[in-house]
Design a protein around this motif. Structure first.
Motif, mmCIF file in Angstrom:
data_model
loop_
_atom_site.group_PDB
_atom_site.id
_atom_site.type_symbol
_atom_site.label_atom_id
_atom_site.label_comp_id
_atom_site.label_asym_id
_atom_site.label_seq_id
_atom_site.Cartn_x
_atom_site.Cartn_y
_atom_site.Cartn_z
ATOM 1 N N LEU A 157 13.948 12.508 -4.479
ATOM 2 C CA LEU A 157 14.751 11.987 -3.366
ATOM 3 C C LEU A 157 13.954 12.155 -2.070
ATOM 4 C CD1 LEU A 157 17.625 10.810 -2.960
ATOM 5 C CD2 LEU A 157 18.366 13.109 -2.360
ATOM 6 N N PRO A 158 13.061 11.205 -1.764
ATOM 7 C CA PRO A 158 12.253 11.333 -0.542
ATOM 8 C C PRO A 158 13.098 11.140 0.699
ATOM 9 C CG PRO A 158 11.861 9.215 -1.584
ATOM 10 C CD PRO A 158 12.770 9.971 -2.500
ATOM 11 N N ASN A 159 12.854 11.951 1.716
ATOM 12 C CA ASN A 159 13.629 11.805 2.941
ATOM 13 C C ASN A 159 12.885 12.425 4.104
ATOM 14 O OD1 ASN A 159 15.038 14.729 3.489
ATOM 15 N ND2 ASN A 159 14.739 14.378 1.304
ATOM 16 N N TYR A 160 13.042 11.813 5.236
ATOM 17 C CA TYR A 160 12.470 12.322 6.483
ATOM 18 C C TYR A 160 13.431 11.976 7.614
ATOM 19 C CZ TYR A 160 9.523 12.729 10.627
ATOM 20 O OH TYR A 160 9.040 13.064 11.866
ATOM 21 N N SER A 161 13.966 12.989 8.272
ATOM 22 C CA SER A 161 14.929 12.805 9.364
ATOM 23 C C SER A 161 16.157 12.022 8.929
ATOM 24 C CB SER A 161 14.253 12.108 10.559
ATOM 25 O OG SER A 161 13.190 12.895 11.054
ATOM 26 N N GLU A 162 16.506 12.136 7.647
ATOM 27 C CA GLU A 162 17.717 11.479 7.171
ATOM 28 C C GLU A 162 18.942 12.299 7.558
ATOM 29 O OE1 GLU A 162 18.014 8.634 5.862
ATOM 30 O OE2 GLU A 162 16.091 8.082 4.961
ATOM 31 N N ASP A 163 20.037 11.614 7.779
ATOM 32 C CA ASP A 163 21.292 12.285 8.099
ATOM 33 C C ASP A 163 21.727 13.137 6.912
ATOM 34 O OD1 ASP A 163 24.550 11.949 7.980
ATOM 35 O OD2 ASP A 163 23.774 12.230 10.014
ATOM 36 N N LEU A 164 22.189 14.351 7.204
ATOM 37 C CA LEU A 164 22.597 15.269 6.145
ATOM 38 C C LEU A 164 23.719 14.676 5.305
ATOM 39 C CD1 LEU A 164 22.291 18.088 4.867
ATOM 40 C CD2 LEU A 164 23.966 18.927 6.526
ATOM 41 N N HIS A 165 24.633 13.966 5.944
ATOM 42 C CA HIS A 165 25.749 13.365 5.210
ATOM 43 C C HIS A 165 25.247 12.342 4.190
ATOM 44 C CE1 HIS A 165 29.014 10.373 4.619
ATOM 45 N NE2 HIS A 165 29.758 11.468 4.533
ATOM 46 N N THR A 166 24.220 11.576 4.552
ATOM 47 C CA THR A 166 23.652 10.598 3.626
ATOM 48 C C THR A 166 23.125 11.279 2.373
ATOM 49 O OG1 THR A 166 23.043 9.099 5.427
ATOM 50 C CG2 THR A 166 21.867 8.831 3.349
ATOM 51 N N ASP A 263 15.654 5.927 -3.047
ATOM 52 C CA ASP A 263 15.771 6.130 -1.606
ATOM 53 C C ASP A 263 16.879 7.136 -1.314
ATOM 54 O OD1 ASP A 263 13.752 4.360 -1.096
ATOM 55 O OD2 ASP A 263 15.080 2.664 -0.671
ATOM 56 N N ALA A 264 16.871 7.660 -0.102
ATOM 57 C CA ALA A 264 17.839 8.691 0.276
ATOM 58 C C ALA A 264 19.270 8.174 0.242
ATOM 59 C CB ALA A 264 17.506 9.222 1.666
ATOM 60 N N ASP A 265 19.462 6.869 0.453
ATOM 61 C CA ASP A 265 20.819 6.316 0.485
ATOM 62 C C ASP A 265 21.182 5.591 -0.797
ATOM 63 O OD1 ASP A 265 18.893 4.323 1.102
ATOM 64 O OD2 ASP A 265 20.482 3.029 1.845
ATOM 65 N N THR A 266 20.349 5.683 -1.829
ATOM 66 C CA THR A 266 20.588 4.956 -3.070
ATOM 67 C C THR A 266 21.654 5.661 -3.903
ATOM 68 O OG1 THR A 266 18.338 4.104 -3.149
ATOM 69 C CG2 THR A 266 19.559 4.136 -5.210
ATOM 70 N N PRO A 383 22.500 -1.933 -11.527
ATOM 71 C CA PRO A 383 21.873 -2.054 -10.207
ATOM 72 C C PRO A 383 22.065 -0.825 -9.334
ATOM 73 C CG PRO A 383 23.863 -3.375 -10.318
ATOM 74 C CD PRO A 383 23.609 -2.884 -11.707
ATOM 75 N N ALA A 384 21.110 -0.632 -8.449
ATOM 76 C CA ALA A 384 21.166 0.465 -7.487
ATOM 77 C C ALA A 384 21.937 -0.001 -6.257
ATOM 78 C CB ALA A 384 19.761 0.904 -7.101
ATOM 79 N N SER A 385 22.923 0.768 -5.864
ATOM 80 C CA SER A 385 23.717 0.446 -4.679
ATOM 81 C C SER A 385 22.962 0.896 -3.428
ATOM 82 C CB SER A 385 25.075 1.142 -4.759
ATOM 83 O OG SER A 385 25.793 0.997 -3.560
ATOM 84 N N GLN A 386 22.788 -0.018 -2.472
ATOM 85 C CA GLN A 386 22.025 0.255 -1.267
ATOM 86 C C GLN A 386 22.853 -0.032 -0.018
ATOM 87 O OE1 GLN A 386 19.346 1.860 -2.529
ATOM 88 N NE2 GLN A 386 17.687 0.504 -1.929
ATOM 89 N N TYR A 579 5.464 5.250 10.129
ATOM 90 C CA TYR A 579 6.647 5.115 9.273
ATOM 91 C C TYR A 579 7.882 5.569 10.044
ATOM 92 C CZ TYR A 579 9.184 5.022 4.819
ATOM 93 O OH TYR A 579 10.054 4.716 3.792
ATOM 94 N N ARG A 580 8.773 4.635 10.320
ATOM 95 C CA ARG A 580 10.001 4.958 11.036
ATOM 96 C C ARG A 580 11.183 4.786 10.099
ATOM 97 N NH1 ARG A 580 10.272 2.181 16.859
ATOM 98 N NH2 ARG A 580 12.073 3.579 16.896
ATOM 99 N N VAL A 581 12.018 5.798 10.020
ATOM 100 C CA VAL A 581 13.167 5.783 9.129
ATOM 101 C C VAL A 581 14.269 4.915 9.726
ATOM 102 C CG1 VAL A 581 14.935 7.192 8.018
ATOM 103 C CG2 VAL A 581 12.609 8.067 8.261
ATOM 104 N N SER A 582 14.835 4.041 8.906
ATOM 105 C CA SER A 582 15.932 3.195 9.358
ATOM 106 C C SER A 582 17.237 3.973 9.349
ATOM 107 C CB SER A 582 16.061 1.964 8.443
ATOM 108 O OG SER A 582 14.869 1.219 8.446
ATOM 109 N N LYS A 583 18.058 3.717 10.351
ATOM 110 C CA LYS A 583 19.348 4.380 10.459
ATOM 111 C C LYS A 583 20.272 3.919 9.342
ATOM 112 C CE LYS A 583 22.986 6.456 12.188
ATOM 113 N NZ LYS A 583 23.156 7.918 12.095
ATOM 114 N N LYS A 584 20.920 4.892 8.676
ATOM 115 C CA LYS A 584 21.884 4.584 7.623
ATOM 116 C C LYS A 584 23.294 4.761 8.172
ATOM 117 C CE LYS A 584 18.450 4.287 4.694
ATOM 118 N NZ LYS A 584 17.387 4.914 5.498
#
Length: 595
Positions: A157-166, A263-266, A383-386, A579-584
């Motif tokens: 589960l790769p993540n960088y500056s991802e929201d903890l809730h995500t 992905d972190a939100d998958t 399918p993976a939910s995104q 690499y800029r993380v997109s807001k979820k």
């Protein structure tokens, strides 16, 4: 020098296209210097004029090339129709297997597998059951055949500056799977330079330590020469940790570990992992060189994002799905994929240099070339939910603009993956260098190169040719155009119209598939008592979804062709992208049924 030349192949192709248009539609070939050094078309004798008579060579090449571009675009849409029809049928079969199939425990299994498809064992259904299709019978693996021990799923589960809730929501979804405690190893692939990474990892581990077989944090160190921060480096770091933990099994050649990158939100269904188990034992002789990929589905917040962003994500999902038709030579993973740890170890793990920014396609290519083209692509029809990208701004025009800019940054990162064309070109030249002509000339290799061309060349080339053709027809009277050129423009207009209608057919079929998948996911979330995952239904007759059928060419240009041009031109002087993380998005507890 070779690295720079191959890296810039898509950029050189744009220069070549510009020169072709310049030579074909200006008087540059009529200069004395051009007549002296460049070949001129043969002069037809009176009475022997043909359709090519009077056309210079660049014009002939342009006509052939523009026809090829439009035919290939139409072929893509027809292939996509086939892929979606296959996805509808296969997804239903996956859900049917969950209801009708329940393995019994194998005497050699250290872990009972009576929860392969459900929490409680039920009587297995005979293969003669009329509700199982012939296709299902052919690919069915009875429980008596599962004589090997269960697979362990190492999930990165790769993540960088991802929201903890995500991250918490993603882990809660995985923890809801029946076999999570016995088969899932979670690896939180983090960046060391993130200030809160350690605290975040500690909190997640304490929350979910009893939900999985194991959970480990890994921290990719900053400042390593030759590496860039991003998903590829995080995955590479986590993969090295997985290999260390399973080193003994790898040495003894008895490693039953499947690595899954997401992905972190998958959000993945439990069916994704049970289907991998089924396919693994159904094709046991090829299991050590199989790579598994699945379609992606934007079904969480697509009703909230601007229409162009929604259409862009639809096209992105279609790009991967279009390679997942039956008997395909090779499928391209998008965001989510799995492969045996033994194969990952043999090919040297994941790369983390700048060329690996698109790590899903890059890892596929690396496995392909390291195995001399002998990998096998297997599609998992779960399918993976995104999530679509979101914005921190409040509602209104500012939120719309911010979301579109965030989607463009994401598109640029996707298109930066055109660096993989250079990687594939260098490895393909290696086939010739080491006299592996059989591998170079294999149909699968040509299919792979065609997919790379489709991903990294076609969007920009088609857009440029379309815009030029329209402008040329506006500026040039028909009486001044060659008849063959008029014919070519007419044919390409017809092909574009058919492609547009075919894509509308794809959207109609997609809505049916979307409903099947969303209903299944929401039922699972209800059973697991997880109510904040988001739900975005597609109701075809609502104006916002009817507009998708018109706006997708605009979205494809803004978030496809233009980022491709941006990326391949930038590759002339750099291969590095920040690499800029997109807001979820964050979903409320009652956001479970929005339309």
């Amino acid at each position: 020098m070779l690295g720079w030349l191959t890296r810039c192949l898509p950029g050189f192709s744009l220069i070549g296209l510009a020169l072709l248009l310049l030579c074909a539609f200006t008087d540059i070939l009529q200069s004395p210097l051009a007549k002296k050094f460049l070949p001129q078309p043969p002069i037809s004798s009176p009475g022997q004029e043909g359709p090519w008579s009077g056309l210079v060579w660049p014009q002939r090449i342009f006509i052939i090339y523009t026809l090829w571009l439009h035919v290939h675009t139409l072929a893509f849409t027809l292939r996509l129709v086939w892929s979606i029809l296959t996805a509808i049928r296969s997804t239903r079969e996956v859900l049917q297997r969950r209801l009708e199939t329940s393995p019994i425990s194998s005497p050699q299994s250290p872990q009972p597998v009576d929860q392969l498809y459900s929490d409680q064992p039920i009587s297995p259904v005979s293969l003669s059951s009329p509700s199982i299709s012939p296709y299902d019978k052919k690919n069915f693996v009875s429980t008596h055949e599962l004589t090997e021990k269960e697979l362990v799923h190492a999930i990165i589960l790769p993540n960088y500056s991802e929201d903890l809730h995500t991250l918490e929501t993603t882990l809660r979804v995985l923890a809801s799977h029946p076999r999570a405690k016995s088969q899932y190893e979670i690896y939180l692939a983090m960046e060391q330079k993130e200030a809160t990474a350690t605290d975040k990892a500690a909190l997640l581990m304490s929350t979910f330590e009893n939900s999985f077989l194991d959970i480990h944090p890994t921290f990719h160190a900053a400042g390593i020469e030759g590496e860039i921060a991003g998903k590829s480096s995080n995955v590479a770091c986590a993969a090295r940790r997985i290999m260390e933990i399973h080193r003994t099994e790898l040495k003894l050649d008895c490693c039953n570990v499947i690595v899954t990158v997401m992905d972190a939100d998958t959000h993945l269904s439990r069916d994704y992992f049970t289907e991998i188990l089924r396919l693994h034992y159904a094709h046991l002789d090829e299991a050590d060189r199989s790579i598994y990929c699945c379609p992606i589905l934007f079904d969480r917040n697509s009703h909230e994002v601007p229409i162009l962003v929604r259409c862009a994500d639809l096209m992105w999902g279609f790009a991967g799905l279009s390679t997942m038709y039956p008997r395909t030579w090779i499928s391209i993973p998008t965001s989510v994929y799995s492969l045996p740890l033994s194969m990952a170890e043999k090919v040297g793990g994941w790369d983390s240099d700048p060329t690996a920014i698109g790590e899903d396609m890059h890892m596929l290519l690396k496995c392909y070339f390291e195995t001399a083209g002998n990998i096998v692509s297997r599609v998992v029809h779960s399918p993976a939910s995104q999530c679509n990208v979101s914005s921190d701004s409040s509602r209104g025009w500012r939120r719309t603009v911010d979301t579109c800019f965030a989607r463009y940054r994401q598109a640029l990162r996707h298109m930066w993956g055109a660096l993989d064309t250079g990687f594939a070109a260098r490895r393909s030249l290696g086939y010739l260098r080491f006299h592996q002509r059989c591998s170079f000339l294999h149909p699968r290799h040509f299919a792979l190169l065609l997919l790379l061309w489709e991903a990294h060349f076609l969007p920009a080339h088609l857009t440029i040719v379309m815009i030029f053709s329209v402008m040329y027809k506006i500026w040039t009277p028909t009486t001044h155009m060659h008849p063959t050129l008029i014919w070519a423009f007419t044919i390409t207009e017809i092909l574009r119209a058919i492609s547009f209608l075919s894509m509308n057919g794809c959207l109609f079929l997609y809505d049916r598939w979307h409903k099947i998948c969303l209903d299944s996911r929401m039922e699972d979330m209800h059973e697991a008592n997880i109510s904040d995952t988001g739900c975005a239904r597609r109701v075809w007759y609502k104006p916002q979804f009817l507009a998708d059928r018109i706006c997708f060419p605009i979205a494809g240009t803004i978030f496809g062709a233009i980022p491709t041009l941006h990326a391949v031109i930038a590759h002339f002087w750099t291969d590095r992208l920040v690499y800029r993380v997109s807001k979820k998005p964050t979903f409320s507890l009652d956001a479970v049924g929005l339309a």
